[in-house]
Enzyme design. Structure first.
Site, mmCIF file in Angstrom:
data_model
loop_
_atom_site.group_PDB
_atom_site.id
_atom_site.type_symbol
_atom_site.label_atom_id
_atom_site.label_comp_id
_atom_site.label_asym_id
_atom_site.label_seq_id
_atom_site.Cartn_x
_atom_site.Cartn_y
_atom_site.Cartn_z
ATOM 1 N N LYS A 104 0.821 -1.209 0.000
ATOM 2 C CA LYS A 104 0.000 0.000 0.000
ATOM 3 C C LYS A 104 0.859 1.264 0.000
ATOM 4 O O LYS A 104 1.856 1.332 0.717
ATOM 5 C CB LYS A 104 -0.861 0.005 1.265
ATOM 6 C CG LYS A 104 -1.731 -1.227 1.400
ATOM 7 C CD LYS A 104 -2.200 -1.400 2.837
ATOM 8 C CE LYS A 104 -2.938 -2.720 2.988
ATOM 9 N NZ LYS A 104 -3.163 -3.089 4.406
ATOM 10 N N GLU A 156 -9.163 -7.752 6.209
ATOM 11 C CA GLU A 156 -8.932 -7.250 4.845
ATOM 12 C C GLU A 156 -9.768 -8.015 3.821
ATOM 13 O O GLU A 156 -9.885 -9.241 3.896
ATOM 14 C CB GLU A 156 -7.451 -7.366 4.483
ATOM 15 C CG GLU A 156 -6.551 -6.560 5.407
ATOM 16 C CD GLU A 156 -5.132 -6.378 4.890
ATOM 17 O OE1 GLU A 156 -4.493 -5.398 5.245
ATOM 18 O OE2 GLU A 156 -4.664 -7.243 4.110
ATOM 19 N N ARG A 186 -2.771 -6.651 14.470
ATOM 20 C CA ARG A 186 -1.903 -5.613 15.056
ATOM 21 C C ARG A 186 -2.435 -4.246 14.665
ATOM 22 O O ARG A 186 -3.381 -4.160 13.887
ATOM 23 C CB ARG A 186 -0.491 -5.756 14.482
ATOM 24 C CG ARG A 186 -0.527 -5.733 12.965
ATOM 25 C CD ARG A 186 0.839 -5.690 12.342
ATOM 26 N NE ARG A 186 0.876 -6.296 11.034
ATOM 27 C CZ ARG A 186 0.500 -5.748 9.883
ATOM 28 N NH1 ARG A 186 0.032 -4.516 9.867
ATOM 29 N NH2 ARG A 186 0.561 -6.410 8.750
ATOM 30 N N VAL A 226 -0.127 0.483 9.751
ATOM 31 C CA VAL A 226 0.468 1.760 9.335
ATOM 32 C C VAL A 226 -0.634 2.800 9.100
ATOM 33 O O VAL A 226 -0.530 3.949 9.514
ATOM 34 C CB VAL A 226 1.283 1.558 8.026
ATOM 35 C CG1 VAL A 226 1.836 2.890 7.530
ATOM 36 C CG2 VAL A 226 2.396 0.546 8.213
#
Ligand code: ADP
Length: 455
Positions: free
Chosen positions: A235, A273, A290, A293
């Protein structure tokens, strides 16, 4: 209640966690490598301890060294950030068996979702659709499935991540070779050869749902992030909400993400996702157990501090926010600014930052660990700054992004800023009608044009 939080990480995410600790009145302890001794997280943490040489294997992934450092400093909890030990099962098990609280999910959660083929099987049981494929690491059966679902297919490493360990296979003739190559690469990169199969979707969007679970029964789902601007399956730009998602699809994504979380009794923050095809049908691809970003765009859109929430959940607090409190208050976009040269095949560009001017004004958030005079080390990933803008509408967030990119000056190293300036003025991006392969195609055609000019 714990008071001392250990952070065995670096860069902007270490800083992000230190900031949350400070706001919560907790003592932050940074565990840093020799390669990061002059970094901003080391300067801003309340306490610091060196955990080894620059190479990640000897420092940020060195479990014995990190456990000793936590003992010496009297840490009571550990926030792993992303990458490094954030999804490392043995490390989480050590924490669970000791008095150290791991700020994140349980080892069991990570086991079920960290192995991507097992994750597929697990969510299928909870009535979440996955892309047609085959989960077992069995060549003969996988080949038979590939022929049945039709080419192209994609072979993926079960333990893969970060956009690595994937091979697209266009025809039956290539299948055997690709299967074996993928297995070999998986063994080298991820320590196990297990691979699995999926149909390769043409022009999907990568859309993901942030979740927050307190482990006491409350599961919250957040507005989607669209992460379809990618290079090599990684990404580069994320936005929330997605220009492609309508209320009907959003509800479906919420329902599936909720089922994934409930099905594994998930705890803390995570991201489910999906790939969504052009008919707006979503398929689960994986779960990241987790903080990610791109979490800031969700924080801006909803006004909820995800890192603070992670810490409070780990402390045993019940989530006070309710699903009705989670609303889309604005549009937010993030650019991952990397120390790479976009004009030279994205070759890493570490080195000293000679001049730095950061943008400001309304609608801008910057998460960065760089400063003038800082030397970007060559040992780690190349993310140097997350530039995030937000506004009442997508248009306003984009206008602010263009303004912010134009205001930013980073001299001494090459960065991906010039590429972002091109993307934010491109009609395809502006129209919102992009899919995961778009940027790669754009870069290819740009290279071709440049070569023709040179001839
Ligand atoms: P990683 O764990 O390495 O991030 P993912 O499984 O999340 O890998 O996939 C990363 C990206 O790879 C996706 O966003 C998409 O661009 C591409 N991809 C993965 N699976 C498929 C698929 N079945 N069809 C098309 N593209 C895919």
């Amino acid at each position: 209640m714990f008071k001392k939080v250990f952070i065995p990480n670096r860069g902007e995410i270490a800083l992000r966690i230190i900031r949350s600790c400070k706001e919560l009145g907790l003592t932050s302890i940074i565990g840093y490598s020799e390669g990061d001794k002059n970094s901003l997280p080391v300067q801003l943490a309340d306490e610091k301890i060196c955990i080894g040489p620059p190479s990640p294997g000897e420092s940020y992934l060195n479990i014995p060294s990190i456990v000793s450092a936590m003992e010496i400093t009297g840490a009571e909890a550990v926030h792993p950030g992303y990458g490094f030990l954030s999804e490392n099962i043995p490390f989480v098990e050590i924490c669970e068996a000791s008095r150290i609280i791991f700020i994140g999910p349980t080892a069991e959660n990570i086991k079920l979702m960290g192995d991507k083929s097992l994750a597929r099987k697990t969510v299928k049981k909870n009535k979440v659709p996955v892309i047609p494929g085959y989960e077992e690491n069995d060549y003969e059966k996988a080949f038979a499935h590939a022929k049945k679902i039709g080419f192209p297919v994609i072979i993926k490493a079960s333990a893969g991540g970060g956009g690595r360990g994937m091979r697209i296979v266009n025809s039956p003739e290539e299948f055997k070779k690709m299967w074996e190559t993928c297995q070999e690469e998986a063994k080298i990169s991820f320590g196990e050869e297990k691979v699995y199969l999926e149909k390769f979707l043409e022009r999907p969007r990568h859309i993901e749902i942030q979740i927050l679970c307190d482990g006491k029964g409350k599961i919250l789902v957040f507005p989607e992030r669209d992460c379809s601007i990618q290079r090599r399956h990684q990404k580069l730009i994320e936005e929330s909400p997605s220009p492609f998602v309508d209320e009907k699809l959003r509800k479906k994504l919420y329902r599936y993400a909720y089922r994934v979380a409930r099905g594994i009794n998930y705890k803390n923050a995570g991201t489910v996702e999906f790939l969504v095809n052009s008919d707006r049908i979503p398929y689960f691809i994986e779960m990241n157990t987790r903080i990610q970003v791109e979490h800031p765009i969700t924080e801006l859109v909803t006004g909820i501090d995800l890192v603070k929430s992670q810490i409070l959940i780990a402390e045993g607090e019940k989530l006070k926010i309710n699903q009705e409190d989670i609303r889309i208050n604005c549009h937010a976009i993030e650019c991952r600014i990397n120390a790479e040269d976009p004009e030279n095949d994205f070759i890493p560009s570490p080195g000293k930052i000679k001049k730095l001017i950061l943008p400001g004004g309304p609608g801008i958030r910057i998460d960065t660990h760089i400063y003038e005079g800082y030397v970007v080390p060559p040992y780690y990933d190349s993310l140097v700054m997350k530039l995030i803008t937000y506004g009442k509408t997508r248009e306003e967030a984009i206008e602010r992004m263009i303004r912010a990119l134009n205001e930013t000056v980073i001299e001494g190293i090459k960065t991906t800023i010039p590429l972002y300036k091109e993307i934010f003025s491109h009609p395809i991006f502006l129209s919102g009608r992009y899919s995961v392969g778009w940027l790669e195609k754009y870069l290819l055609s740009k290279n071709k044009k440049n070569q023709e000019v040179k001839k």
